[in-house]
Write an enzyme that holds these catalytic residues in place. Structure first.
Site, PDB file in Angstrom:
ATOM      1  N   LYS A   1      -8.764 -12.757 -10.751  1.00 39.30           N
ATOM      2  CA  LYS A   1      -7.360 -12.573 -10.368  1.00 39.30           C
ATOM      3  C   LYS A   1      -6.734 -11.384 -11.104  1.00 39.30           C
ATOM      4  O   LYS A   1      -5.979 -10.617 -10.530  1.00 39.30           O
ATOM      5  CB  LYS A   1      -6.540 -13.847 -10.647  1.00 39.30           C
ATOM      6  CG  LYS A   1      -6.178 -14.606  -9.390  1.00 39.30           C
ATOM      7  CD  LYS A   1      -5.135 -13.886  -8.536  1.00 39.30           C
ATOM      8  CE  LYS A   1      -4.742 -14.626  -7.277  1.00 39.30           C
ATOM      9  NZ  LYS A   1      -5.361 -14.173  -6.058  1.00 39.30           N
TER      10      LYS A   1
ATOM     11  N   LYS B   1       0.833  -1.213   0.000  1.00 45.06           N
ATOM     12  CA  LYS B   1       0.000   0.000   0.000  1.00 45.06           C
ATOM     13  C   LYS B   1       0.867   1.262   0.000  1.00 45.06           C
ATOM     14  O   LYS B   1       0.535   2.253  -0.644  1.00 45.06           O
ATOM     15  CB  LYS B   1      -0.942  -0.003   1.219  1.00 45.06           C
ATOM     16  CG  LYS B   1      -2.061  -1.027   1.101  1.00 45.06           C
ATOM     17  CD  LYS B   1      -3.124  -0.546   0.137  1.00 45.06           C
ATOM     18  CE  LYS B   1      -3.991  -1.622  -0.472  1.00 45.06           C
ATOM     19  NZ  LYS B   1      -4.544  -2.620   0.427  1.00 45.06           N
TER      20      LYS B   1
ATOM     21  N   LYS C   1      -7.670 -17.934 -13.279  1.00 48.40           N
ATOM     22  CA  LYS C   1      -8.615 -17.703 -12.194  1.00 48.40           C
ATOM     23  C   LYS C   1      -9.430 -16.443 -12.433  1.00 48.40           C
ATOM     24  O   LYS C   1      -8.876 -15.375 -12.669  1.00 48.40           O
ATOM     25  CB  LYS C   1      -7.844 -17.588 -10.875  1.00 48.40           C
ATOM     26  CG  LYS C   1      -8.682 -17.916  -9.679  1.00 48.40           C
ATOM     27  CD  LYS C   1      -7.841 -18.016  -8.426  1.00 48.40           C
ATOM     28  CE  LYS C   1      -8.738 -17.882  -7.215  1.00 48.40           C
ATOM     29  NZ  LYS C   1      -8.035 -17.385  -6.053  1.00 48.40           N
TER      30      LYS C   1
END
Ligand code: TRP
Length: 331
Positions: free
Chosen positions: A197, A111, A194
């Protein structure tokens, strides 16, 4: 019977991958364990401190989980910000959470990289709030994916530390809930293995997508130029379409196109048209349910109030005991 806690991100719509993955597990668990599922709206402020439409984000997530089969009578389904006891435990745990360990957390480092202009204390202490979410109910099992493993480990650290510092055995250790059995993996439409994803728009089919969008996404799904040899192995992106078909279509349909692939007569356009039709059919009842629940504010209010009451009852018991353990006393 275990006590299970899981937090649901308050943004992001449910896609077919979630439906066959996490949601299936939630639905199964809710009848087998003492489950607390909540929408983590406080957590969302760590990245979006001034959200455009916090309430509607929360509402949409709640609606979709209910439509997908979460049973508010079986599980305790609540909104994180409805249970302020979580904040108190968060504050208390923060006193014994250290800067170094929080800074070393992988999600924090990510982050910092992603939002260098908003490295706020909430972001740093994200794992503390998550630990509070979990141990406020003295949960022993947390159904989360690999990406949350480190957070869960920190929750154990904080629970342990509390026990050690205050010479008690109060909080149990929360561990990941493992359900490797019969999980259907839904592939993405962009060739990735997936759904959900990749950030690629068009990779995922959302439960709330309208039929036109579903058709468009599927017609645009990645394919190759077609098989040239009989019975040749399918490349990933083609295998993906077949895997999706296996889930939503009749066996005969799947066999028909599989045969066509094997004898090189397949036309991907036809297959995609059929697949789109079948996905639309499969998701139709979910779409209807989403719409129905979304318009039923009375029901939503009832569900939220019920969840709040059940969660608060348990959480306030914990807080009362924690305050006593630490040494708070009234005159
Ligand atoms: N961090 C989790 C996620 O990003 C969401 C979450 C918040 C959570 N609190 C939790 C998950 C408690 C499990 C238990 O998906």
């Amino acid at each position: 019977m275990e006590t299970v806690v899981s937090g649901i991100r308050s943004t992001g719509n449910l896609h077919l991958g979630n439906y066959f993955g996490a949601i299936r597990n939630f639905i199964k668990m809710q009848y087998e364990h003492n489950c607390y599922f909540f929408i983590a709206d406080y957590h969302s402020l760590t990245t979006h401190p001034t959200p455009k439409d916090l309430h509607n984000n929360v509402k949409q997530v709640m609606v979709e989980y209910l439509a997908a089969g979460l049973d508010p009578e079986a599980a305790t389904l609540y909104i994180q910000s409805d249970v302020s006891q979580v904040c108190e435990l968060y504050l208390l745990l923060n006193m014994n959470a250290y800067k170094g360990e929080l800074e070393r957390c992988t999600s924090f480092k990510e982050k910092v990289h992603k939002q260098p202009d908003n490295i706020n204390a909430g972001l740093l202490t994200y794992p503390v709030l998550m630990a509070a979410d979990i141990i406020i109910h003295k949960a022993t099992k947390v159904p989360v994916g690999k990406d949350q493993e480190q957070h869960l480990e920190m929750a154990r650290t904080f629970a342990n530390r509390f026990n050690r510092l205050y010479k008690t055995n109060y909080f149990p250790q929360p561990y990941a809930f493992n359900f490797s059995e019969d999980l259907i993996k839904i592939p993405g439409l962009d060739g990735s293995t997936k759904m959900g994803k990749s950030e690629n728009e068009g990779n995922a089919i959302f439960l709330a997508d309208d039929p036109k969008i579903i058709k468009k996404k599927i017609m645009r799904a990645v394919t190759d130029s077609g098989p040239t040899k009989h019975n040749q192995e399918k490349p990933q992106e083609i295998e993906n379409l077949f895997n999706l078909m296996k889930v939503v279509s009749e066996n005969e349909t799947y066999n028909y196109f599989n045969e066509a692939y094997n004898n090189c007569s397949i036309r991907y356009g036809d297959m995609k048209k059929q697949l789109a039709e079948d996905v639309i059919m499969f998701t139709a009842p979910l779409r209807e349910k989403i719409l129905e629940i979304s318009n039923d504010n009375e029901y939503l209010r009832k569900v939220a109030a019920m969840g709040k009451e059940k969660a608060m009852e348990n959480a306030s018991k914990t807080i009362k005991e924690v305050r006593k353990i630490i040494g708070f006393k009234s005159f």
